[in-house]
Design an enzyme around this catalytic site. Structure first.
Site, mmCIF file in Angstrom:
data_model
loop_
_atom_site.group_PDB
_atom_site.id
_atom_site.type_symbol
_atom_site.label_atom_id
_atom_site.label_comp_id
_atom_site.label_asym_id
_atom_site.label_seq_id
_atom_site.Cartn_x
_atom_site.Cartn_y
_atom_site.Cartn_z
ATOM 1 N N ASP A 80 20.479 54.153 31.929
ATOM 2 C CA ASP A 80 19.780 54.287 33.092
ATOM 3 C C ASP A 80 20.594 55.658 33.955
ATOM 4 O OD1 ASP A 80 22.419 52.949 33.429
ATOM 5 O OD2 ASP A 80 21.802 51.897 34.934
ATOM 6 N N GLU B 248 36.519 49.575 31.622
ATOM 7 C CA GLU B 248 37.026 51.039 31.004
ATOM 8 C C GLU B 248 38.450 51.149 31.088
ATOM 9 O OE1 GLU B 248 33.194 51.467 33.718
ATOM 10 O OE2 GLU B 248 34.924 50.109 33.766
#
Length: 305
Positions: free
Chosen positions: A183, A270
């Protein structure tokens, strides 16, 4: 005796040089034969009844022989069914076709691979690997849940990492690994920047955490990352969005325990993943010391300016 020695040395040097030139010419000739054979196969695809995927592989083998100096970018993309899925993947594929030496690993959040994604990948003419890895029901977002409530893409990214480790060889296969969400919006320039990476490269990401751009803070004198401009938890060890880093393939292949986990704190996927590979001092700021936005715009995050 001295003139004779010089004569012998000159002959030995000339002989060695001649052998080297012959070997190099043979190597070039072999490479040209490989290129020619691949080209002939492509030109005679109908006669040979090659499948679409076999033809795609041949086309990319030909291109890789032409561009051997470029590391391959392996991009892992989690995807799931929703009304805009086909539109998102189509948009991405149009950009990715402009990237040289690119391998797209698309992982569906599904028990099996769907026809929609299979057909789209085949029609893209991209070198790709298509996988399926379903998220456990207890980790699925419900319709009204905010995006941050559950970890997303864990199973799919780990499936992509597993494929790399099972199919590529440390110190032989060279490349860069990037987690490319379906996206986001990406600039081709970003993939050119990635090829410079020795360990872990970082850059700004547009429209993240309420910021126009989220980026590592780089000391202009040392070129080292000293902090992060982030709208959420800037004191994380690595306050970087998934779209804002890529990793050298050697590190991925050498650290088999490095993967994403549901046990990681929310919003720290992350940061904890990068901790397997480097310290903050070892990060490599790209995009002119993180002054340019080459990458992604989230959710139409922009990777462009």
């Amino acid at each position: 005796m001295r003139p004779r020695r010089k004569y012998v040395v000159a002959i030995a040097f000339s002989s060695a040089l001649a052998l080297f030139i012959i070997w190099k010419l043979y190597q070039i000739q072999t490479d040209m034969k490989d290129l020619y054979c691949t080209k002939v196969l492509i030109q005679n695809k109908e006669l040979l009844h090659l499948s679409h995927y076999q033809l795609t592989l041949l086309e990319h083998m030909y291109k890789e022989n032409v561009n051997r100096s470029l590391p391959i970018v392996y991009a892992i993309t989690p995807t799931y069914y929703r009304l805009v899925q086909k539109a998102e993947l189509t948009r991405l594929s149009q950009v990715l076709r402009l990237v040289e030496n690119f391998h797209w690993i698309v992982v569906e959040d599904s028990d099996t691979k769907t026809d929609l994604v299979t057909n789209l990948l085949n029609e893209s003419h991209l070198l790709h690997t298509h996988l399926a890895a379903k998220t456990p029901p207890f980790e699925k977002l419900k319709n009204k849940d905010p995006r941050w409530k559950k970890h997303r893409g864990v199973e799919q990214r780990n499936a992509g990492l597993k494929w790399l480790r099972e199919n590529l060889i440390l110190n032989k296969d060279k490349g860069i690994v990037y987690f490319l969400d379906d996206d986001n919006t990406y600039s081709v320039k970003l993939f050119e920047e990635m090829r410079k990476i020795r360990k872990v490269g970082v850059w700004p990401v547009g429209l993240v955490g309420g910021f126009n751009a989220e980026a590592p803070d780089v000391d202009p004198k040392t070129g080292k990352v000293i902090g992060y401009k982030s709208g959420w938890e800037p004191n994380r060890p690595f306050a970087i969005d998934m779209a804002g880093f890529a990793i050298n393939l050697d590190l991925i292949l050498s650290k088999h325990d490095a993967q994403f986990s549901y046990k990681m704190a929310k919003g720290f996927q992350e940061s904890e993943f990068l901790s397997y590979f480097v310290t903050k001092d070892e990060l490599e700021p790209l995009a002119d010391n993180c002054t340019k936005r080459f990458e992604s715009v989230r959710g139409v995050r922009s990777v462009v300016s």
